[in-house]
Design a protein around this motif. Structure first.
Motif, PDB file in Angstrom:
ATOM      1  N   ALA A 121       0.685  -0.988   0.067  1.00 22.30           N
ATOM      2  CA  ALA A 121      -0.150  -0.042  -0.290  1.00 22.30           C
ATOM      3  C   ALA A 121       1.171   1.363  -0.481  1.00 22.30           C
ATOM      4  O   ALA A 121       0.580   2.251  -0.793  1.00 22.30           O
ATOM      5  N   SER A 122       1.716   1.231   0.682  1.00 20.66           N
ATOM      6  CA  SER A 122       2.887   2.489   0.748  1.00 20.66           C
ATOM      7  C   SER A 122       3.584   2.718  -0.663  1.00 20.66           C
ATOM      8  O   SER A 122       4.358   3.981  -0.891  1.00 20.66           O
ATOM      9  N   THR A 123       3.191   1.946  -1.480  1.00 24.30           N
ATOM     10  CA  THR A 123       4.112   2.035  -2.896  1.00 24.30           C
ATOM     11  C   THR A 123       2.699   3.075  -3.913  1.00 24.30           C
ATOM     12  O   THR A 123       3.259   3.463  -5.156  1.00 24.30           O
ATOM     13  N   ARG A 124       1.642   2.602  -3.164  1.00 22.68           N
ATOM     14  CA  ARG A 124       0.669   3.519  -4.287  1.00 22.68           C
ATOM     15  C   ARG A 124       0.584   3.338  -5.349  1.00 22.68           C
ATOM     16  O   ARG A 124       0.066   4.110  -6.648  1.00 22.68           O
ATOM     17  N   SER A 125       1.148   2.127  -5.835  1.00 19.85           N
ATOM     18  CA  SER A 125       0.672   1.464  -7.402  1.00 19.85           C
ATOM     19  C   SER A 125       0.050   0.271  -7.021  1.00 19.85           C
ATOM     20  O   SER A 125      -0.187  -0.863  -5.717  1.00 19.85           O
TER      21      SER A 125
ATOM     22  N   GLN B 119      -1.457  -1.962  -9.389  1.00 22.06           N
ATOM     23  CA  GLN B 119      -0.357  -2.942  -9.999  1.00 22.06           C
ATOM     24  C   GLN B 119       0.435  -3.580  -8.654  1.00 22.06           C
ATOM     25  O   GLN B 119       0.278  -4.967  -8.282  1.00 22.06           O
ATOM     26  N   VAL B 120       1.682  -3.433  -7.539  1.00 23.39           N
ATOM     27  CA  VAL B 120       1.525  -4.301  -6.981  1.00 23.39           C
ATOM     28  C   VAL B 120       1.475  -4.156  -6.033  1.00 23.39           C
ATOM     29  O   VAL B 120       0.834  -6.042  -5.092  1.00 23.39           O
ATOM     30  N   PHE B 121      -0.632  -3.779  -5.621  1.00 25.78           N
ATOM     31  CA  PHE B 121      -1.272  -4.132  -4.701  1.00 25.78           C
ATOM     32  C   PHE B 121      -1.966  -5.454  -4.821  1.00 25.78           C
ATOM     33  O   PHE B 121      -1.522  -6.479  -4.142  1.00 25.78           O
ATOM     34  N   ALA B 122      -2.369  -4.977  -6.560  1.00 22.78           N
ATOM     35  CA  ALA B 122      -2.803  -6.480  -6.921  1.00 22.78           C
ATOM     36  C   ALA B 122      -1.766  -7.468  -6.649  1.00 22.78           C
ATOM     37  O   ALA B 122      -2.442  -8.805  -6.682  1.00 22.78           O
ATOM     38  N   GLY B 123      -0.717  -7.353  -7.460  1.00 19.83           N
ATOM     39  CA  GLY B 123       0.217  -9.149  -6.843  1.00 19.83           C
ATOM     40  C   GLY B 123       0.177  -8.928  -6.558  1.00 19.83           C
ATOM     41  O   GLY B 123       0.482 -10.593  -5.705  1.00 19.83           O
ATOM     42  N   THR B 124       0.456  -8.336  -4.989  1.00 23.26           N
ATOM     43  CA  THR B 124       0.691  -9.214  -3.485  1.00 23.26           C
ATOM     44  C   THR B 124      -0.719  -9.991  -3.291  1.00 23.26           C
ATOM     45  O   THR B 124      -0.515 -11.137  -2.403  1.00 23.26           O
ATOM     46  N   SER B 125      -1.826  -9.202  -3.279  1.00 22.23           N
ATOM     47  CA  SER B 125      -3.224 -10.385  -3.325  1.00 22.23           C
ATOM     48  C   SER B 125      -2.995 -11.475  -3.776  1.00 22.23           C
ATOM     49  O   SER B 125      -2.759 -12.727  -3.558  1.00 22.23           O
ATOM     50  N   LEU B 126      -2.068 -11.522  -5.461  1.00 21.48           N
ATOM     51  CA  LEU B 126      -2.275 -12.922  -5.738  1.00 21.48           C
ATOM     52  C   LEU B 126      -1.336 -14.000  -5.662  1.00 21.48           C
ATOM     53  O   LEU B 126      -1.142 -15.019  -5.203  1.00 21.48           O
ATOM     54  N   LEU B 127      -0.129 -12.824  -5.196  1.00 20.47           N
ATOM     55  CA  LEU B 127       0.932 -13.999  -4.086  1.00 20.47           C
ATOM     56  C   LEU B 127       0.404 -14.491  -3.000  1.00 20.47           C
ATOM     57  O   LEU B 127       0.695 -15.454  -2.820  1.00 20.47           O
ATOM     58  N   VAL B 128      -0.474 -14.027  -2.454  1.00 24.09           N
ATOM     59  CA  VAL B 128      -1.101 -14.502  -1.203  1.00 24.09           C
ATOM     60  C   VAL B 128      -1.873 -15.799  -1.156  1.00 24.09           C
ATOM     61  O   VAL B 128      -1.790 -16.935  -0.797  1.00 24.09           O
ATOM     62  N   VAL B 129      -2.170 -15.300  -2.343  1.00 20.99           N
ATOM     63  CA  VAL B 129      -3.669 -16.323  -3.069  1.00 20.99           C
ATOM     64  C   VAL B 129      -3.368 -17.304  -3.336  1.00 20.99           C
ATOM     65  O   VAL B 129      -3.121 -18.944  -2.729  1.00 20.99           O
ATOM     66  N   ILE B 130      -2.645 -17.101  -4.272  1.00 23.95           N
ATOM     67  CA  ILE B 130      -1.891 -18.439  -5.053  1.00 23.95           C
ATOM     68  C   ILE B 130      -0.643 -19.100  -4.145  1.00 23.95           C
ATOM     69  O   ILE B 130      -0.462 -19.972  -3.759  1.00 23.95           O
ATOM     70  N   GLY B 131       0.107 -19.165  -2.877  1.00 20.54           N
ATOM     71  CA  GLY B 131       1.065 -19.399  -2.379  1.00 20.54           C
ATOM     72  C   GLY B 131       1.110 -19.718  -0.942  1.00 20.54           C
ATOM     73  O   GLY B 131       1.347 -20.716  -0.516  1.00 20.54           O
ATOM     74  N   ALA B 132      -0.484 -19.739  -1.000  1.00 18.88           N
ATOM     75  CA  ALA B 132      -1.199 -20.193   0.177  1.00 18.88           C
ATOM     76  C   ALA B 132      -1.951 -21.745  -0.374  1.00 18.88           C
ATOM     77  O   ALA B 132      -2.033 -22.816   0.552  1.00 18.88           O
ATOM     78  N   ALA B 133      -2.262 -21.584  -1.310  1.00 17.80           N
ATOM     79  CA  ALA B 133      -3.071 -22.564  -2.406  1.00 17.80           C
ATOM     80  C   ALA B 133      -1.305 -23.300  -2.208  1.00 17.80           C
ATOM     81  O   ALA B 133      -1.914 -24.875  -2.571  1.00 17.80           O
ATOM     82  N   LEU B 134      -0.515 -23.504  -2.863  1.00 14.55           N
ATOM     83  CA  LEU B 134       0.649 -24.021  -3.429  1.00 14.55           C
ATOM     84  C   LEU B 134       1.225 -24.951  -2.522  1.00 14.55           C
ATOM     85  O   LEU B 134       1.429 -25.459  -1.936  1.00 14.55           O
ATOM     86  N   LEU B 135       0.978 -23.817  -0.745  1.00 13.24           N
ATOM     87  CA  LEU B 135       1.617 -24.434   0.008  1.00 13.24           C
ATOM     88  C   LEU B 135       0.100 -25.568   1.100  1.00 13.24           C
ATOM     89  O   LEU B 135       1.324 -26.870   1.172  1.00 13.24           O
TER      90      LEU B 135
END
Length: 604
Positions: A212-216, A218-234
């Protein structure tokens, strides 16, 4: 390869665009539309996409995103408030329905594990279909509407552990390799589960705070996808369900200030991939079975509808509902649900169920979903008035309290905080959106319900409840951003009343041109209060000082509108300012004369 990918994408998009809107117009809902689109382009009909199984394996990612969003919605406070209908009625209905269907499956020759999975899968209902029917009839807030929602919520949660244990019921590696392998797999699963819980507890918020601090966006959406896919893959690597990992990650973020922004970013991916999943299920459906064995298919569909209607109505009566609510719930919840596709497909992949049986049951569930809107319309128009002609749709004693936000505040600086504190003191539900991540974190320390997000995004406003709220307070300092919010909200949420903060006269005039009527300028109220106190200090009576200030406020509003009309011509603006200044003097003089004459008359 690239051409094949583009060709397949074109086929999927064309089928969805053509068939899904038609299904919605016919009252069948989006889910049935995607299923019909998949049937049309699949091997059973046109054969445009031959490899349906490969598409289905990829499209299962849509279920991962769906369960993540469900997890986001399950705030602990919400579960606590609804615990009795969710776990009481929901658990009772699923126990009765699953037991009846499982017993019938065993009578038809299935083993106990297979019968349990079939009974539970067919006992589930279609969340989007039921909620859409209730919304169209305006019955979401009735007693049977609230009980339906509670039941669907319980089913969404209950499907997660069942999905996770299907491989064990099928006799996977952990079940056939002895106690040592089973213990090893169990420890790995527990370790992965604990790692996800602990890691999510201490890592997720710092991750989103940094994004959120990046004010981007795209970065925030990428973080959301990273969390979802990372948790599922784990969870997948640990031998558990990918959906379970995504669901847990969603629950961990349910109380986060970033929840609405995450949900808004995930929603497009969830919608597309879930639609693709239902199309893939439709592609794999053996529609030829209906032509080959119409009596079997239609008989099983009718049996499913009848048994679920009976079991749901019985569970409702045992729970203590009226006959009216029991009959409403029976017809609403008599169909199979989209999670049945997920569980049956998983059971087929784990070799717990034969492929032919999975295809038959998927077709039966699809037909039951297609029949529900028709049955509900018949029940609403014919059965309900005939059996219960004098009962009210929503009696006074059962009117629920509205817990949805009545007010959304965009921007929670010094201006927005005053509004929020007042609403909180009066116990009026409201939601706060603020783009400053550090500010959001600071305000939440004091117990305020505030969420990180850009209020100019329509998807975020919708996630925050703008379609149900009554008022949007735009307390943002930047004029361009506030005007952008006004323009977008007026198009998307025309019934939402707008109250806007204006930094200065120019900003106020821009808001007025945009059609905003309720405007407060930053310094005007405070300046008028100070002016009144100055007049009182000059020995002018307080009521007279207040009257003078009121005259100035009214005149200034008229002046603002006149200046707006000539804002493009500097010469006319100067002339208008001079004229209005003279008019104000004349107003004060006329008012002074009235006061003097009134005083003389009182002395006489």
């Amino acid at each position: 390869m690239a051409i094949d990918l583009l060709y397949n994408s074109l086929i999927f998009l064309a089928a969805a665009v053509l068939i899904v809107p038609l299904a919605k117009r016919l009252g069948l809902g989006e889910v049935l539309g995607y299923l019909l689109a998949g049937v049309a382009i699949g091997p059973s009909v046109l054969g445009l996409i031959p490899d349906a199984e490969a598409v289905l394996q990829f499209a299962e990612v849509g279920i991962v995103f769906l369960l993540f969003v469900i997890g986001l919605e399950l705030k602990p406070s919400r579960l606590k408030l609804m615990r009795r209908p969710v776990f009481g009625f929901g658990g009772l209905q699923m126990a009765i329905t699953s037991a009846v269907l499982a017993a019938l499956a065993m009578l038809l020759g299935l083993s106990l594990p297979a019968a349990l999975v079939v009974g539970f899968s067919l006992g589930l209902c279609s969340t989007p279909l039921v909620l859409q029917l209730l919304s169209e009839q305006g019955e979401l807030t009735t007693r049977h509407g609230r009980l339906s929602f509670a039941l669907l919520l319980f089913q969404d949660m209950a499907a997660i552990p069942v999905l996770a244990i299907i491989p064990m019921l099928a006799g996977g590696p952990g079940a056939t390799g002895g106690w040592e392998n089973m213990l090893k797999d169990t420890l790995i699963g527990v370790g992965a589960f604990a790692a996800l819980i602990i890691g999510g507890r201490y890592l997720l918020r710092p991750m989103f705070r940094f994004a959120a601090s990046t004010r981007s966006r795209q970065v925030f959406a990428g973080t959301s996808l990273l969390v979802v896919i990372g948790a599922a893959l784990l969870m997948e690597l640990a031998g558990l369900s990918m959906a379970l990992g995504a669901f847990i990650a969603g629950v961990l973020l349910a109380d986060s200030e970033y929840r609405h922004s995450i949900e808004a970013d995930i929603e497009p991916f969830r919608g597309l991939l879930l639609g693709l999943f239902f199309m893939a299920v439709g592609m794999t459906a053996q529609i030829g079975l209906l032509a080959e064995q119409p009596a079997l298919v239609l008989g099983l569909t009718a049996a499913l509808l009848a048994l679920k209607w009976l079991s749901v109505a019985s569970a409702s009566r045992v729970y203590g509902t009226s006959w009216r609510d029991a009959l409403n719930l029976g017809v609403l919840l008599s169909q199979g649900g989209e999670f049945a596709f997920v569980l049956l497909t998983a059971a087929g992949a784990a070799t717990l169920l034969a492929p032919d049986l999975v295809s038959l049951l998927v077709l039966v569930v699809s037909l039951s979903m297609a029949a529900t809107p028709i049955l509900f319309q018949l029940h609403t128009r014919l059965i309900r008035p005939l059996l219960m002609p004098n009962t009210e749709k929503n009696p006074d004693y059962d009117r629920p309290s509205d817990t949805s936000p009545k007010v959304i505040i965009a921007g929670f600086g010094r201006f927005g905080q005053i509004v929020g504190r007042t609403l909180q003191g009066m116990k009026i539900p409201y939601t706060i959106l603020d783009i400053n991540a550090k500010h959001v974190e600071f305000v939440r320390r004091y117990g305020n319900e505030i969420y990180f997000g850009d209020a100019s995004r329509l998807d975020l406003l919708e996630a925050a409840g703008a379609d149900k709220a009554k008022i949007l307070v735009i307390a943002i300092t930047d004029p361009d951003t506030s005007l952008q919010i006004v323009e977008r909200v007026q198009r998307r949420f025309p019934k939402l009343r707008l109250f806007a903060r204006a930094r200065n006269r120019q900003h106020a005039q821009r808001l007025m041109r945009a059609g905003v009527n309720d405007i407060i300028r930053d310094l005007l109220p405070a300046s008028l209060e100070l002016t009144r106190e100055v007049l009182v200090s000059l020995d002018i009576p307080r009521d007279r000082a207040q009257h003078t200030v009121d005259i100035f406020r009214h005149h200034d509003e008229m002046t603002l509108k006149r200046q707006m009309e000539v804002s493009s011509d500097e010469t006319k603006q100067i002339r208008t300012i001079q004229q209005t200044a003279k008019e104000l003097e004349e107003l004060f003089e006329a008012d002074e004369q009235v006061v003097t004459e009134t005083s003389l008359m009182q002395e006489r």
